[in-house]
Scaffold this active site. Structure first.
Site, PDB file in Angstrom:
ATOM      1  N   ARG A 113     -51.997 -20.159 -30.678  1.00  0.00           N
ATOM      2  CA  ARG A 113     -50.771 -20.699 -30.090  1.00  0.00           C
ATOM      3  C   ARG A 113     -50.269 -21.747 -31.055  1.00  0.00           C
ATOM      4  NH1 ARG A 113     -50.132 -21.633 -23.670  1.00  0.00           N
ATOM      5  NH2 ARG A 113     -49.797 -19.432 -23.359  1.00  0.00           N
ATOM      6  N   HIS A 129     -43.303 -14.589 -27.411  1.00  0.00           N
ATOM      7  CA  HIS A 129     -44.434 -14.676 -26.479  1.00  0.00           C
ATOM      8  C   HIS A 129     -44.855 -13.255 -26.102  1.00  0.00           C
ATOM      9  CE1 HIS A 129     -47.228 -16.606 -24.022  1.00  0.00           C
ATOM     10  NE2 HIS A 129     -46.478 -17.070 -23.045  1.00  0.00           N
ATOM     11  N   GLN A 172     -47.514 -12.369 -23.209  1.00  0.00           N
ATOM     12  CA  GLN A 172     -46.970 -12.540 -21.856  1.00  0.00           C
ATOM     13  C   GLN A 172     -46.057 -11.365 -21.504  1.00  0.00           C
ATOM     14  OE1 GLN A 172     -47.333 -15.357 -19.503  1.00  0.00           O
ATOM     15  NE2 GLN A 172     -46.408 -13.801 -18.188  1.00  0.00           N
ATOM     16  N   ASP A 227     -37.172 -18.330 -17.046  1.00  0.00           N
ATOM     17  CA  ASP A 227     -38.144 -19.195 -17.738  1.00  0.00           C
ATOM     18  C   ASP A 227     -37.541 -20.599 -17.764  1.00  0.00           C
ATOM     19  OD1 ASP A 227     -40.220 -20.169 -19.325  1.00  0.00           O
ATOM     20  OD2 ASP A 227     -39.528 -19.203 -21.175  1.00  0.00           O
ATOM     21  N   CYS A 264     -42.855 -16.518 -16.278  1.00  0.00           N
ATOM     22  CA  CYS A 264     -44.089 -16.561 -17.079  1.00  0.00           C
ATOM     23  C   CYS A 264     -44.986 -17.731 -16.694  1.00  0.00           C
ATOM     24  CB  CYS A 264     -43.742 -16.629 -18.561  1.00  0.00           C
ATOM     25  SG  CYS A 264     -42.618 -17.983 -18.959  1.00  0.00           S
ATOM     26  N   ARG A 316     -52.557 -11.086 -16.999  1.00  0.00           N
ATOM     27  CA  ARG A 316     -52.779 -11.580 -18.362  1.00  0.00           C
ATOM     28  C   ARG A 316     -54.220 -11.285 -18.782  1.00  0.00           C
ATOM     29  NH1 ARG A 316     -50.304 -14.064 -22.304  1.00  0.00           N
ATOM     30  NH2 ARG A 316     -50.108 -16.253 -21.839  1.00  0.00           N
TER      31      ARG A 316
END
Ligand code: NVA
Length: 223
Positions: free
Chosen positions: A21, A48, A51, A141, A180, A208
């Site tokens: 990340r 991302h 996700q 988001d 998310c 996930r």
């Protein structure tokens, strides 16, 4: 204190894969370029993808075939939006983005999407109601992503008409609500929507685990 290439060359001798990340997407690109094992983007300011894969898997689990269905995304043209465009395009889903004019993807970026994914069916609008009509799911988001904290106050004003609330969800009566997480309740989504019967945010988060195991299994079996 090491350069990314040095770090990549050393670390990839120790492990079979690296999940990273990073705020700067270029960090991940540089790490991948100098690693001898797979490098997985766990989140950057640009994309991302893990996700998005879990999200599309979740929808697939709930509705079956995704080809030809429409996902509506209301909010900023950020990492999440970018990965959803790429994921939907590759799976033959249409995607409608509703974003204030000043925050929409640039023409060059839209061109890049179409070049990468010739079958992509993408619509960009500044009208959230138009975007959600006939959508199988409505996704949002945060308005200020990581690294944009200093813009949070101005973005709260600029995105005030882009909240996913009951009025918006009423335009897609059977549509699922997706996020998310973490969500800023009261900003991009209301409690009644995120906690409502059509919300699948918990399933997304749960998946996930499974989808990220799938990514590892796929990468590590490629030899
Ligand atoms: N767009 C958000 C996603 C967090 C999972 C951020 O970058 O902060």
């Amino acid at each position: 204190r090491e350069s990314i290439p040095d770090f990549a060359r050393v670390l990839s001798q120790y492990v079979d894969g690296i999940v990273i990340r990073a705020n700067r997407h270029q960090t991940v690109v540089d790490l991948a370029q100098h690693s001898t094992c797979p490098v997985i983007n766990g989140l950057t300011d640009f994309a991302h993808p893990c996700q998005a894969l879990a999200d599309l898997y979740t929808l697939r689990e709930l509705v079956g075939k995704l080809h030809g269905l429409t996902l509506a995304y209301i909010g900023d043209s950020n990492n999440m939006a970018r990965s959803l465009v790429e994921g939907c395009g590759r799976l033959g889903m249409k995607i409608n983005l509703a974003t204030p004019k000043a925050y929409q993807f640039s023409k060059s970026e839209i061109d890049r999407f179409h070049q990468d994914i010739p079958q992509l069916q993408l619509k960009v609008t500044d009208d959230p109601s138009a975007a959600v009509r006939n959508a199988v799911a409505v996704y949002t988001d945060v308005w200020a992503s990581m690294g944009q904290e200093s813009e949070a106050a101005i973005r709260r004003c600029d995105f005030v008409n882009y909240q996913v609330n009951s009025q918006i969800m009423a335009q897609a009566p059977n549509g699922y609500f997706m996020h998310c997480l973490p969500a800023h309740r009261g900003e991009e989504v209301t409690d009644e929507v995120i906690d409502g019967p059509n919300s699948i945010v918990v399933q997304q988060a749960g998946n996930r685990l499974h989808v990220q195991k799938g990514i590892l299994a796929w990468l590590l079996s490629r030899g």
